[in-house]
Write an enzyme that holds these catalytic residues in place. Structure first.
Site: not given
Ligand SMILES: [Ca+2]
Length: 611
Positions: A179, A409-410
Protein backbone atom coordinates in the site's frame (compact mmCIF):
# COMPACT_ATOMS: atom_id res chain seq x y z
CA UNK A 1 -13.23 26.30 -24.40
CA UNK A 2 -16.32 25.42 -22.40
CA UNK A 3 -18.35 28.40 -21.23
CA UNK A 4 -21.89 29.09 -20.12
CA UNK A 5 -22.66 29.41 -23.84
CA UNK A 6 -21.68 25.79 -24.45
CA UNK A 7 -24.48 23.26 -24.60
CA UNK A 8 -25.39 20.54 -22.12
CA UNK A 9 -24.29 18.05 -24.77
CA UNK A 10 -20.85 19.67 -25.07
CA UNK A 11 -20.37 19.55 -21.33
CA UNK A 12 -21.53 15.92 -21.26
CA UNK A 13 -18.93 15.08 -23.93
CA UNK A 14 -16.08 15.90 -21.54
CA UNK A 15 -14.87 13.25 -19.07
CA UNK A 16 -15.65 15.39 -16.02
CA UNK A 17 -18.99 16.66 -17.35
CA UNK A 18 -20.02 13.12 -18.23
CA UNK A 19 -19.10 11.57 -14.91
CA UNK A 20 -20.52 14.32 -12.74
CA UNK A 21 -23.78 14.43 -14.70
CA UNK A 22 -24.10 10.65 -14.48
CA UNK A 23 -23.50 10.74 -10.76
CA UNK A 24 -26.08 13.47 -10.30
CA UNK A 25 -28.65 11.65 -12.45
CA UNK A 26 -28.06 8.50 -10.48
CA UNK A 27 -28.57 10.30 -7.18
CA UNK A 28 -31.77 11.83 -8.50
CA UNK A 29 -32.89 8.46 -9.84
CA UNK A 30 -33.18 9.85 -13.40
CA UNK A 31 -32.27 8.01 -16.61
CA UNK A 32 -29.33 9.14 -18.70
CA UNK A 33 -31.71 9.84 -21.60
CA UNK A 34 -32.72 12.93 -19.67
CA UNK A 35 -29.44 14.47 -20.86
CA UNK A 36 -28.72 12.62 -24.11
CA UNK A 37 -32.15 13.50 -25.48
CA UNK A 38 -31.38 15.98 -28.35
CA UNK A 39 -33.92 18.49 -27.08
CA UNK A 40 -32.00 18.71 -23.83
CA UNK A 41 -28.46 18.26 -25.08
CA UNK A 42 -28.75 21.29 -27.41
CA UNK A 43 -29.77 23.59 -24.56
CA UNK A 44 -27.14 26.14 -23.61
CA UNK A 45 -25.79 25.86 -20.09
CA UNK A 46 -26.73 29.48 -19.44
CA UNK A 47 -30.39 28.72 -20.16
CA UNK A 48 -30.27 25.45 -18.27
CA UNK A 49 -28.94 27.28 -15.23
CA UNK A 50 -31.89 29.66 -15.42
CA UNK A 51 -34.36 26.79 -15.77
CA UNK A 52 -33.18 25.11 -12.61
CA UNK A 53 -32.40 28.30 -10.67
CA UNK A 54 -33.85 27.98 -7.25
CA UNK A 55 -33.09 24.29 -7.10
CA UNK A 56 -29.47 24.65 -8.17
CA UNK A 57 -27.03 27.33 -7.09
CA UNK A 58 -25.64 29.13 -10.21
CA UNK A 59 -22.12 28.85 -8.85
CA UNK A 60 -22.56 25.07 -8.97
CA UNK A 61 -22.39 25.11 -12.75
CA UNK A 62 -19.36 27.43 -12.72
CA UNK A 63 -17.57 24.94 -10.50
CA UNK A 64 -18.46 22.04 -12.79
CA UNK A 65 -17.25 24.05 -15.81
CA UNK A 66 -13.96 24.79 -14.09
CA UNK A 67 -13.39 21.11 -13.53
CA UNK A 68 -14.56 20.08 -17.00
CA UNK A 69 -12.11 22.48 -18.68
CA UNK A 70 -9.19 20.46 -17.27
CA UNK A 71 -9.85 17.72 -19.78
CA UNK A 72 -11.98 18.90 -22.64
CA UNK A 73 -11.29 15.96 -24.93
CA UNK A 74 -12.68 12.51 -24.45
CA UNK A 75 -10.02 9.77 -24.12
CA UNK A 76 -11.13 7.15 -26.70
CA UNK A 77 -12.14 3.68 -25.53
CA UNK A 78 -10.16 1.15 -27.57
CA UNK A 79 -11.71 -1.97 -29.09
CA UNK A 80 -8.37 -3.61 -29.99
CA UNK A 81 -7.42 -6.95 -28.41
CA UNK A 82 -6.21 -6.63 -24.83
CA UNK A 83 -2.43 -6.41 -24.40
CA UNK A 84 -1.37 -9.24 -22.08
CA UNK A 85 0.22 -8.50 -18.70
CA UNK A 86 0.73 -10.59 -15.56
CA UNK A 87 -1.62 -8.39 -13.56
CA UNK A 88 -4.40 -8.98 -16.06
CA UNK A 89 -4.14 -12.73 -15.52
CA UNK A 90 -3.61 -12.59 -11.78
CA UNK A 91 -6.16 -12.89 -9.01
CA UNK A 92 -5.23 -10.57 -6.14
CA UNK A 93 -5.88 -11.19 -2.46
CA UNK A 94 -5.99 -8.25 -0.07
CA UNK A 95 -4.47 -8.75 3.35
CA UNK A 96 -5.33 -6.33 6.11
CA UNK A 97 -2.39 -7.30 8.33
CA UNK A 98 -3.92 -6.22 11.63
CA UNK A 99 -6.80 -8.67 11.30
CA UNK A 100 -5.34 -11.42 9.14
CA UNK A 101 -3.37 -13.79 11.34
CA UNK A 102 -1.89 -13.28 14.79
CA UNK A 103 1.24 -15.32 15.49
CA UNK A 104 1.94 -14.40 19.13
CA UNK A 105 -1.48 -14.21 20.76
CA UNK A 106 -1.63 -10.47 21.37
CA UNK A 107 -4.80 -10.21 19.30
CA UNK A 108 -3.03 -8.24 16.56
CA UNK A 109 -2.32 -9.82 13.21
CA UNK A 110 1.34 -9.66 12.17
CA UNK A 111 3.83 -10.52 9.43
CA UNK A 112 4.89 -13.86 10.93
CA UNK A 113 1.17 -14.66 10.94
CA UNK A 114 0.97 -13.91 7.22
CA UNK A 115 4.06 -16.05 6.64
CA UNK A 116 2.36 -18.95 8.39
CA UNK A 117 -0.59 -18.73 5.95
CA UNK A 118 1.27 -18.44 2.65
CA UNK A 119 0.74 -22.10 1.84
CA UNK A 120 -2.97 -21.64 2.49
CA UNK A 121 -3.02 -18.72 0.04
CA UNK A 122 -1.03 -20.60 -2.55
CA UNK A 123 -3.35 -23.55 -2.22
CA UNK A 124 -6.37 -21.26 -2.48
CA UNK A 125 -5.00 -20.33 -5.90
CA UNK A 126 -4.36 -16.60 -5.69
CA UNK A 127 -1.45 -15.07 -7.62
CA UNK A 128 -0.69 -11.79 -5.90
CA UNK A 129 -1.07 -10.34 -2.43
CA UNK A 130 -1.91 -6.73 -1.66
CA UNK A 131 -0.71 -5.83 1.78
CA UNK A 132 -2.48 -2.94 3.50
CA UNK A 133 0.04 -0.66 5.28
CA UNK A 134 2.67 -2.33 7.44
CA UNK A 135 4.76 0.82 7.88
CA UNK A 136 5.58 2.42 11.20
CA UNK A 137 2.56 4.40 12.31
CA UNK A 138 0.90 5.75 15.46
CA UNK A 139 -2.21 3.99 14.12
CA UNK A 140 -4.65 6.83 14.23
CA UNK A 141 -6.13 5.39 11.04
CA UNK A 142 -4.77 1.85 11.31
CA UNK A 143 -1.54 2.45 9.45
CA UNK A 144 -2.88 4.83 6.80
CA UNK A 145 -1.07 7.49 8.84
CA UNK A 146 2.59 6.73 8.21
CA UNK A 147 5.32 7.88 10.58
CA UNK A 148 8.22 6.22 8.79
CA UNK A 149 7.95 4.90 5.25
CA UNK A 150 11.05 2.73 5.61
CA UNK A 151 10.23 0.97 8.85
CA UNK A 152 7.83 -1.80 9.79
CA UNK A 153 5.27 -1.26 12.53
CA UNK A 154 6.56 -2.94 15.68
CA UNK A 155 3.31 -4.83 16.34
CA UNK A 156 3.58 -6.34 12.87
CA UNK A 157 7.21 -7.44 13.15
CA UNK A 158 10.56 -6.31 11.79
CA UNK A 159 12.06 -5.47 8.43
CA UNK A 160 13.68 -8.93 8.53
CA UNK A 161 10.18 -10.43 8.82
CA UNK A 162 9.09 -8.36 5.86
CA UNK A 163 12.09 -9.37 3.76
CA UNK A 164 11.38 -13.00 4.57
CA UNK A 165 7.73 -12.52 3.61
CA UNK A 166 8.68 -11.08 0.25
CA UNK A 167 11.13 -13.90 -0.36
CA UNK A 168 8.63 -16.61 0.63
CA UNK A 169 5.88 -15.05 -1.51
CA UNK A 170 8.20 -15.03 -4.51
CA UNK A 171 9.39 -18.55 -3.76
CA UNK A 172 5.81 -19.71 -4.13
CA UNK A 173 5.47 -18.01 -7.50
CA UNK A 174 3.22 -15.28 -6.13
CA UNK A 175 3.66 -11.51 -6.19
CA UNK A 176 3.42 -8.87 -3.49
CA UNK A 177 2.16 -5.33 -3.78
CA UNK A 178 2.32 -2.78 -0.99
CA UNK A 179 0.00 0.00 0.00
CA UNK A 180 1.34 3.43 -0.87
CA UNK A 181 -0.09 6.25 1.23
CA UNK A 182 1.34 9.44 -0.22
CA UNK A 183 -1.49 11.94 -0.07
CA UNK A 184 -0.62 12.51 3.58
CA UNK A 185 1.69 11.41 6.37
CA UNK A 186 1.19 11.13 10.11
CA UNK A 187 1.72 14.33 12.10
CA UNK A 188 4.43 12.29 13.82
CA UNK A 189 6.45 11.88 10.61
CA UNK A 190 9.86 13.62 10.99
CA UNK A 191 9.09 15.77 7.94
CA UNK A 192 6.02 17.17 9.62
CA UNK A 193 7.71 17.66 12.98
CA UNK A 194 10.49 19.60 11.32
CA UNK A 195 8.04 21.55 9.18
CA UNK A 196 6.09 22.58 12.24
CA UNK A 197 9.02 23.42 14.51
CA UNK A 198 11.36 25.16 12.10
CA UNK A 199 10.03 28.07 10.05
CA UNK A 200 13.24 28.10 8.01
CA UNK A 201 13.10 24.42 7.13
CA UNK A 202 12.45 23.57 3.49
CA UNK A 203 10.11 20.88 4.88
CA UNK A 204 7.63 23.55 5.87
CA UNK A 205 6.51 23.63 2.26
CA UNK A 206 6.08 19.82 2.23
CA UNK A 207 2.68 20.36 3.87
CA UNK A 208 -0.10 22.92 3.79
CA UNK A 209 0.85 24.99 6.80
CA UNK A 210 -0.76 28.42 6.85
CA UNK A 211 -0.19 31.19 9.34
CA UNK A 212 -3.31 32.59 10.94
CA UNK A 213 -5.36 33.23 14.02
CA UNK A 214 -7.31 30.46 15.73
CA UNK A 215 -10.63 32.12 14.82
CA UNK A 216 -10.16 31.96 11.09
CA UNK A 217 -9.52 28.78 9.16
CA UNK A 218 -7.72 29.18 5.82
CA UNK A 219 -10.80 27.87 3.98
CA UNK A 220 -14.09 26.03 4.48
CA UNK A 221 -12.99 22.54 3.40
CA UNK A 222 -14.30 19.66 5.45
CA UNK A 223 -12.60 16.43 6.43
CA UNK A 224 -13.76 12.96 5.35
CA UNK A 225 -13.56 11.96 9.00
CA UNK A 226 -16.00 14.64 10.27
CA UNK A 227 -15.48 18.34 11.00
CA UNK A 228 -13.25 20.91 9.29
CA UNK A 229 -10.18 19.87 7.29
CA UNK A 230 -7.90 22.19 9.26
CA UNK A 231 -6.12 21.70 12.55
CA UNK A 232 -4.68 24.58 14.54
CA UNK A 233 -1.24 24.44 16.12
CA UNK A 234 -1.44 27.22 18.75
CA UNK A 235 2.24 27.34 19.63
CA UNK A 236 3.29 27.99 16.05
CA UNK A 237 0.08 29.85 15.16
CA UNK A 238 -0.24 27.62 12.13
CA UNK A 239 -3.15 25.89 10.46
CA UNK A 240 -2.44 22.48 8.88
CA UNK A 241 -4.58 20.83 6.19
CA UNK A 242 -5.86 17.30 6.78
CA UNK A 243 -8.49 15.85 4.45
CA UNK A 244 -8.65 12.80 6.68
CA UNK A 245 -8.04 12.55 10.45
CA UNK A 246 -6.39 15.43 12.31
CA UNK A 247 -3.26 13.30 12.57
CA UNK A 248 -3.06 12.73 8.80
CA UNK A 249 -1.45 15.85 7.35
CA UNK A 250 -1.81 16.39 3.60
CA UNK A 251 1.40 16.58 1.59
CA UNK A 252 2.01 19.46 -0.77
CA UNK A 253 2.83 17.83 -4.10
CA UNK A 254 3.60 21.22 -5.66
CA UNK A 255 6.90 20.97 -3.83
CA UNK A 256 9.48 19.35 -6.11
CA UNK A 257 11.75 18.19 -3.29
CA UNK A 258 8.80 16.43 -1.66
CA UNK A 259 8.01 14.64 -4.90
CA UNK A 260 11.61 13.53 -5.14
CA UNK A 261 11.59 12.19 -1.57
CA UNK A 262 8.45 10.18 -2.29
CA UNK A 263 9.86 8.81 -5.54
CA UNK A 264 13.12 7.83 -3.79
CA UNK A 265 11.10 6.02 -1.14
CA UNK A 266 9.07 4.14 -3.77
CA UNK A 267 12.27 3.11 -5.53
CA UNK A 268 13.71 1.93 -2.21
CA UNK A 269 10.84 -0.56 -1.88
CA UNK A 270 11.06 -1.57 -5.54
CA UNK A 271 14.77 -2.15 -5.07
CA UNK A 272 13.80 -4.70 -2.39
CA UNK A 273 11.75 -6.48 -5.02
CA UNK A 274 8.13 -5.61 -4.32
CA UNK A 275 6.00 -5.97 -7.43
CA UNK A 276 3.89 -2.86 -7.29
CA UNK A 277 1.58 -0.67 -5.28
CA UNK A 278 -2.00 0.07 -4.42
CA UNK A 279 -2.09 3.85 -4.13
CA UNK A 280 -4.28 5.31 -1.42
CA UNK A 281 -6.66 8.17 -2.44
CA UNK A 282 -4.22 8.95 -5.22
CA UNK A 283 -6.51 11.28 -7.17
CA UNK A 284 -6.41 13.78 -4.27
CA UNK A 285 -2.68 14.56 -4.44
CA UNK A 286 -2.94 17.67 -6.63
CA UNK A 287 -4.71 20.55 -4.90
CA UNK A 288 -5.75 23.80 -6.56
CA UNK A 289 -2.88 26.10 -5.53
CA UNK A 290 -5.14 28.89 -4.29
CA UNK A 291 -6.76 26.64 -1.66
CA UNK A 292 -9.91 28.65 -2.22
CA UNK A 293 -13.17 28.03 -0.39
CA UNK A 294 -15.15 25.08 -1.62
CA UNK A 295 -18.49 25.68 -3.27
CA UNK A 296 -21.09 25.00 -0.59
CA UNK A 297 -23.72 23.92 -3.13
CA UNK A 298 -21.31 21.28 -4.47
CA UNK A 299 -20.39 20.42 -0.89
CA UNK A 300 -23.99 19.72 0.03
CA UNK A 301 -24.42 17.41 -2.98
CA UNK A 302 -21.23 15.41 -2.45
CA UNK A 303 -21.26 15.62 1.34
CA UNK A 304 -17.82 17.22 1.70
CA UNK A 305 -16.95 20.87 1.06
CA UNK A 306 -13.88 21.66 -1.04
CA UNK A 307 -13.71 18.44 -3.05
CA UNK A 308 -13.70 20.21 -6.42
CA UNK A 309 -10.28 21.62 -5.50
CA UNK A 310 -8.54 18.26 -5.26
CA UNK A 311 -10.79 15.51 -6.66
CA UNK A 312 -9.20 15.88 -10.09
CA UNK A 313 -6.52 18.46 -9.43
CA UNK A 314 -4.76 20.52 -12.10
CA UNK A 315 -1.50 18.54 -11.93
CA UNK A 316 -2.87 15.08 -11.18
CA UNK A 317 -1.86 13.66 -14.59
CA UNK A 318 1.55 15.29 -14.42
CA UNK A 319 2.32 13.82 -10.99
CA UNK A 320 1.07 10.36 -11.93
CA UNK A 321 3.26 10.37 -15.03
CA UNK A 322 6.26 11.48 -13.03
CA UNK A 323 5.81 8.65 -10.51
CA UNK A 324 5.39 6.15 -13.32
CA UNK A 325 8.36 7.38 -15.32
CA UNK A 326 10.79 7.81 -12.45
CA UNK A 327 9.76 4.99 -10.12
CA UNK A 328 7.49 2.35 -11.64
CA UNK A 329 8.76 2.01 -15.19
CA UNK A 330 12.41 1.25 -14.39
CA UNK A 331 11.21 -1.66 -12.22
CA UNK A 332 8.21 -2.68 -14.33
CA UNK A 333 6.10 -2.20 -11.24
CA UNK A 334 2.34 -2.53 -11.24
CA UNK A 335 0.04 0.20 -9.95
CA UNK A 336 -3.60 0.31 -8.93
CA UNK A 337 -4.97 3.59 -7.69
CA UNK A 338 -7.74 4.15 -5.21
CA UNK A 339 -9.68 6.93 -6.92
CA UNK A 340 -12.81 7.82 -4.96
CA UNK A 341 -15.19 10.11 -6.80
CA UNK A 342 -13.91 9.45 -10.33
CA UNK A 343 -16.45 8.01 -12.78
CA UNK A 344 -15.80 5.89 -15.86
CA UNK A 345 -14.45 8.63 -18.17
CA UNK A 346 -12.21 10.19 -15.54
CA UNK A 347 -10.94 6.73 -14.60
CA UNK A 348 -10.15 6.16 -18.27
CA UNK A 349 -8.16 9.38 -18.31
CA UNK A 350 -5.85 8.07 -15.57
CA UNK A 351 -5.61 4.43 -16.63
CA UNK A 352 -5.75 4.18 -20.44
CA UNK A 353 -2.45 2.51 -21.36
CA UNK A 354 -1.39 5.26 -23.78
CA UNK A 355 -1.71 7.85 -20.97
CA UNK A 356 1.16 6.23 -19.02
CA UNK A 357 -0.29 7.00 -15.61
CA UNK A 358 -1.82 4.10 -13.61
CA UNK A 359 -2.36 0.47 -14.64
CA UNK A 360 -5.74 0.21 -12.95
CA UNK A 361 -7.98 2.01 -10.49
CA UNK A 362 -10.58 1.10 -7.91
CA UNK A 363 -13.87 2.79 -8.65
CA UNK A 364 -16.47 2.53 -5.91
CA UNK A 365 -19.67 3.39 -7.75
CA UNK A 366 -20.98 -0.16 -7.49
CA UNK A 367 -20.77 -0.40 -3.72
CA UNK A 368 -24.04 1.43 -3.02
CA UNK A 369 -27.24 1.44 -5.04
CA UNK A 370 -28.64 4.80 -6.28
CA UNK A 371 -29.92 7.08 -3.57
CA UNK A 372 -27.97 5.29 -0.85
CA UNK A 373 -24.69 5.92 0.90
CA UNK A 374 -22.71 3.66 3.17
CA UNK A 375 -24.40 5.41 6.10
CA UNK A 376 -27.75 3.87 5.14
CA UNK A 377 -29.07 0.60 6.45
CA UNK A 378 -30.65 -0.90 3.32
CA UNK A 379 -30.62 -3.97 1.13
CA UNK A 380 -28.39 -3.98 -1.93
CA UNK A 381 -30.03 -5.07 -5.18
CA UNK A 382 -27.61 -7.06 -7.33
CA UNK A 383 -29.58 -6.06 -10.44
CA UNK A 384 -27.93 -2.69 -9.98
CA UNK A 385 -24.50 -4.32 -9.95
CA UNK A 386 -25.29 -6.14 -13.21
CA UNK A 387 -26.27 -2.89 -14.94
CA UNK A 388 -23.28 -1.07 -13.50
CA UNK A 389 -20.74 -3.65 -14.58
CA UNK A 390 -22.34 -3.98 -18.04
CA UNK A 391 -21.86 -0.24 -18.49
CA UNK A 392 -18.16 -0.54 -17.60
CA UNK A 393 -17.56 -3.70 -19.63
CA UNK A 394 -19.20 -2.08 -22.64
CA UNK A 395 -17.62 1.35 -22.44
CA UNK A 396 -14.36 1.35 -20.52
CA UNK A 397 -12.31 0.20 -23.53
CA UNK A 398 -9.63 -2.45 -23.94
CA UNK A 399 -6.98 0.22 -23.34
CA UNK A 400 -8.19 0.20 -19.73
CA UNK A 401 -8.41 -2.70 -17.31
CA UNK A 402 -11.34 -3.19 -14.95
CA UNK A 403 -10.69 -4.06 -11.34
CA UNK A 404 -13.33 -6.32 -9.83
CA UNK A 405 -14.12 -6.37 -6.11
CA UNK A 406 -17.00 -6.41 -3.67
CA UNK A 407 -15.12 -5.92 -0.42
CA UNK A 408 -12.12 -4.21 1.07
CA UNK A 409 -10.97 -2.91 4.44
CA UNK A 410 -13.06 0.25 4.04
CA UNK A 411 -16.45 -1.40 3.69
CA UNK A 412 -18.82 -3.75 5.44
CA UNK A 413 -19.19 -7.14 3.73
CA UNK A 414 -21.30 -7.07 0.57
CA UNK A 415 -22.89 -10.42 1.35
CA UNK A 416 -24.67 -8.91 4.36
CA UNK A 417 -25.77 -5.93 2.32
CA UNK A 418 -27.36 -8.17 -0.30
CA UNK A 419 -29.34 -10.12 2.27
CA UNK A 420 -29.92 -10.06 5.99
CA UNK A 421 -31.13 -13.63 5.94
CA UNK A 422 -28.34 -15.86 7.28
CA UNK A 423 -29.94 -18.83 5.50
CA UNK A 424 -28.91 -17.48 2.09
CA UNK A 425 -25.52 -16.04 3.03
CA UNK A 426 -23.52 -19.00 1.77
CA UNK A 427 -25.37 -18.78 -1.56
CA UNK A 428 -24.69 -15.06 -1.84
CA UNK A 429 -21.01 -15.62 -0.99
CA UNK A 430 -20.73 -18.16 -3.81
CA UNK A 431 -22.64 -15.98 -6.25
CA UNK A 432 -20.32 -13.05 -5.58
CA UNK A 433 -17.34 -15.37 -6.03
CA UNK A 434 -18.62 -16.52 -9.43
CA UNK A 435 -19.16 -12.94 -10.63
CA UNK A 436 -15.81 -11.80 -9.26
CA UNK A 437 -13.90 -14.61 -10.95
CA UNK A 438 -15.68 -14.86 -14.30
CA UNK A 439 -16.45 -11.27 -15.37
CA UNK A 440 -13.90 -9.42 -17.53
CA UNK A 441 -11.29 -7.72 -15.37
CA UNK A 442 -8.80 -8.38 -12.60
CA UNK A 443 -10.39 -9.76 -9.40
CA UNK A 444 -9.46 -8.68 -5.88
CA UNK A 445 -10.52 -11.03 -3.10
CA UNK A 446 -10.64 -9.47 0.35
CA UNK A 447 -9.43 -11.65 3.20
CA UNK A 448 -12.27 -13.76 4.54
CA UNK A 449 -14.39 -13.56 1.37
CA UNK A 450 -13.29 -17.10 0.67
CA UNK A 451 -14.39 -18.16 4.15
CA UNK A 452 -17.89 -16.86 3.54
CA UNK A 453 -17.55 -14.23 6.27
CA UNK A 454 -20.42 -11.81 6.83
CA UNK A 455 -20.89 -8.70 8.95
CA UNK A 456 -20.58 -8.86 12.72
CA UNK A 457 -23.18 -7.74 15.21
CA UNK A 458 -21.56 -5.00 17.28
CA UNK A 459 -23.43 -4.53 20.53
CA UNK A 460 -21.47 -1.62 21.94
CA UNK A 461 -19.58 1.36 20.52
CA UNK A 462 -16.52 0.23 22.51
CA UNK A 463 -16.19 -2.74 20.10
CA UNK A 464 -15.59 -0.36 17.20
CA UNK A 465 -12.03 0.91 16.81
CA UNK A 466 -12.45 2.49 13.36
CA UNK A 467 -11.56 6.21 13.44
CA UNK A 468 -14.21 7.04 10.85
CA UNK A 469 -17.03 5.38 12.81
CA UNK A 470 -15.84 6.97 16.04
CA UNK A 471 -15.90 10.42 14.41
CA UNK A 472 -19.38 9.76 13.11
CA UNK A 473 -20.50 8.67 16.58
CA UNK A 474 -19.08 11.79 18.23
CA UNK A 475 -20.81 13.99 15.68
CA UNK A 476 -24.21 12.26 16.00
CA UNK A 477 -24.19 11.57 19.74
CA UNK A 478 -27.16 13.26 21.37
CA UNK A 479 -28.89 13.82 18.02
CA UNK A 480 -30.11 10.23 17.83
CA UNK A 481 -30.69 7.51 20.39
CA UNK A 482 -27.81 5.16 21.19
CA UNK A 483 -29.79 2.26 19.73
CA UNK A 484 -30.33 4.10 16.44
CA UNK A 485 -26.67 5.09 16.29
CA UNK A 486 -25.56 1.53 16.90
CA UNK A 487 -27.87 0.37 14.11
CA UNK A 488 -26.28 2.84 11.68
CA UNK A 489 -22.79 1.94 12.85
CA UNK A 490 -23.55 -1.73 12.31
CA UNK A 491 -24.60 -0.93 8.74
CA UNK A 492 -21.69 1.32 7.79
CA UNK A 493 -18.62 0.63 9.89
CA UNK A 494 -15.37 -0.54 8.35
CA UNK A 495 -14.88 -2.58 11.52
CA UNK A 496 -16.73 -5.54 9.96
CA UNK A 497 -13.75 -6.04 7.69
CA UNK A 498 -11.28 -5.56 10.54
CA UNK A 499 -12.05 -8.38 12.96
CA UNK A 500 -9.37 -11.09 13.11
CA UNK A 501 -10.08 -13.98 10.76
CA UNK A 502 -11.69 -17.00 12.44
CA UNK A 503 -8.54 -19.12 12.54
CA UNK A 504 -7.25 -16.88 15.36
CA UNK A 505 -8.10 -18.04 18.84
CA UNK A 506 -7.88 -14.69 20.55
CA UNK A 507 -9.49 -11.48 19.36
CA UNK A 508 -8.37 -7.90 19.82
CA UNK A 509 -9.20 -6.74 23.39
CA UNK A 510 -11.80 -4.33 21.94
CA UNK A 511 -13.47 -7.20 20.11
CA UNK A 512 -13.63 -9.54 23.10
CA UNK A 513 -17.12 -10.92 23.55
CA UNK A 514 -17.89 -10.47 19.87
CA UNK A 515 -19.36 -13.63 18.40
CA UNK A 516 -16.64 -15.01 16.14
CA UNK A 517 -17.76 -16.60 12.89
CA UNK A 518 -16.62 -19.93 11.59
CA UNK A 519 -15.16 -20.72 8.20
CA UNK A 520 -17.84 -21.93 5.80
CA UNK A 521 -15.97 -24.87 4.34
CA UNK A 522 -18.22 -25.20 1.30
CA UNK A 523 -17.60 -21.57 0.32
CA UNK A 524 -13.84 -22.10 0.69
CA UNK A 525 -14.05 -25.26 -1.42
CA UNK A 526 -15.93 -23.38 -4.16
CA UNK A 527 -13.41 -20.55 -4.17
CA UNK A 528 -10.62 -23.08 -4.71
CA UNK A 529 -12.57 -24.71 -7.49
CA UNK A 530 -13.36 -21.43 -9.25
CA UNK A 531 -9.77 -20.21 -8.98
CA UNK A 532 -8.59 -23.46 -10.49
CA UNK A 533 -11.11 -23.16 -13.30
CA UNK A 534 -9.90 -19.65 -14.02
CA UNK A 535 -6.40 -20.99 -14.60
CA UNK A 536 -7.35 -23.70 -17.07
CA UNK A 537 -7.26 -21.36 -20.04
CA UNK A 538 -7.19 -17.63 -20.70
CA UNK A 539 -10.89 -17.18 -21.35
CA UNK A 540 -11.72 -15.35 -18.13
CA UNK A 541 -8.78 -12.90 -18.10
CA UNK A 542 -8.85 -12.10 -21.82
CA UNK A 543 -11.92 -13.59 -23.50
CA UNK A 544 -14.83 -11.83 -25.17
CA UNK A 545 -17.98 -11.00 -23.26
CA UNK A 546 -21.51 -11.47 -24.54
CA UNK A 547 -24.65 -10.75 -22.54
CA UNK A 548 -27.23 -13.49 -23.05
CA UNK A 549 -29.89 -12.31 -20.61
CA UNK A 550 -29.94 -9.27 -18.34
CA UNK A 551 -33.59 -9.19 -17.30
CA UNK A 552 -34.66 -8.79 -13.69
CA UNK A 553 -32.76 -11.17 -11.42
CA UNK A 554 -30.98 -12.71 -14.43
CA UNK A 555 -27.36 -12.31 -15.32
CA UNK A 556 -26.42 -14.75 -18.05
CA UNK A 557 -23.31 -14.22 -20.12
CA UNK A 558 -20.85 -15.98 -22.37
CA UNK A 559 -17.08 -15.66 -22.20
CA UNK A 560 -15.05 -16.99 -25.09
CA UNK A 561 -11.55 -17.18 -26.55
CA UNK A 562 -9.89 -19.29 -29.25
CA UNK A 563 -12.85 -21.60 -29.67
CA UNK A 564 -13.36 -22.21 -25.95
CA UNK A 565 -16.47 -20.76 -24.34
CA UNK A 566 -18.23 -20.72 -21.00
CA UNK A 567 -21.70 -19.56 -20.02
CA UNK A 568 -22.39 -18.20 -16.56
CA UNK A 569 -25.94 -18.02 -15.27
CA UNK A 570 -26.67 -16.20 -12.03
CA UNK A 571 -29.91 -15.73 -10.15
CA UNK A 572 -29.57 -12.27 -8.63
CA UNK A 573 -32.70 -12.53 -6.52
CA UNK A 574 -34.01 -14.36 -3.48
CA UNK A 575 -36.86 -16.07 -5.39
CA UNK A 576 -36.23 -19.29 -7.23
CA UNK A 577 -36.74 -19.07 -10.97
CA UNK A 578 -36.53 -21.09 -14.16
CA UNK A 579 -33.09 -21.38 -15.68
CA UNK A 580 -32.64 -19.25 -18.80
CA UNK A 581 -29.72 -21.09 -20.35
CA UNK A 582 -30.79 -24.59 -21.45
CA UNK A 583 -27.22 -25.89 -21.63
CA UNK A 584 -28.26 -28.63 -24.06
CA UNK A 585 -24.89 -29.23 -25.66
CA UNK A 586 -22.86 -27.79 -22.84
CA UNK A 587 -21.34 -29.41 -19.79
CA UNK A 588 -22.28 -28.12 -16.32
CA UNK A 589 -18.96 -27.58 -14.59
CA UNK A 590 -20.06 -25.60 -11.55
CA UNK A 591 -23.34 -25.37 -9.70
CA UNK A 592 -23.51 -23.49 -6.41
CA UNK A 593 -26.87 -25.02 -5.50
CA UNK A 594 -27.61 -28.27 -7.36
CA UNK A 595 -31.31 -29.18 -7.70
CA UNK A 596 -33.20 -31.98 -9.40
CA UNK A 597 -36.01 -29.81 -10.80
CA UNK A 598 -33.71 -27.64 -12.92
CA UNK A 599 -34.84 -24.44 -11.17
CA UNK A 600 -32.32 -21.85 -10.05
CA UNK A 601 -32.58 -21.43 -6.27
CA UNK A 602 -32.10 -18.13 -4.44
CA UNK A 603 -28.84 -16.45 -5.52
CA UNK A 604 -27.73 -19.61 -7.31
CA UNK A 605 -24.95 -19.59 -9.90
CA UNK A 606 -23.94 -22.05 -12.59
CA UNK A 607 -21.09 -22.27 -15.05
CA UNK A 608 -21.34 -24.28 -18.27
CA UNK A 609 -18.56 -25.16 -20.64
CA UNK A 610 -19.79 -25.10 -24.22
CA UNK A 611 -16.70 -26.22 -26.07
CA1 LIG B 1 0.45 -10.40 16.98
Amino acid sequence: MLTLDSTIGELYATPVGHDLADKLLMQLGQPRSMITNPLVSRVKLRSAAKLVSGSLDPSFLETVLDLARREEKEIPASKDPVNPAWWKEAVFYQIYPRSFCDSNGDGIGDIPGILSRLDYLKELGVDALWLSPVYDSPNDDNGYDIRDYRKILKEFGTMEDFDRLLEEVHKRGMRLIMDLVINHTSDEHPWFREALQDPASPKRDYYFLKEGSPEKRPNNWTSFFSGPAWRYFPEQKLWGLHLFSSKQMDLNWENEALRKEIIDMIRWWLEKGVDGFRMDVINYISKDPGLEDGNTAVGSVVGFTGMEHYLYGPKLHEYLRQIRREAFEPYQAFSVGETPGLGIRMCRAVTAQERKELDMVFNFDHLETPGHTRMDDYQYDLNFYRDHILEWIGNYGTNCRLSLFFNNHDNPRMVSKVSRDPKVHRQVSKLLAVLLLTLPGTPFIFQGDEMGLTNYEFTDISQITDVEAKGFYREQKGKKSEAELLKTLNAMTREHARVLLPWNEKLLPAHEGLRQQSVREDVLRDYRLLLKLRKQDQVFPYGSFELINGRKNCFVYRRGLNGISYVVEANLGKEERKAVYPGKKARLIYDSLPRQDGLMGPYAARIWKES
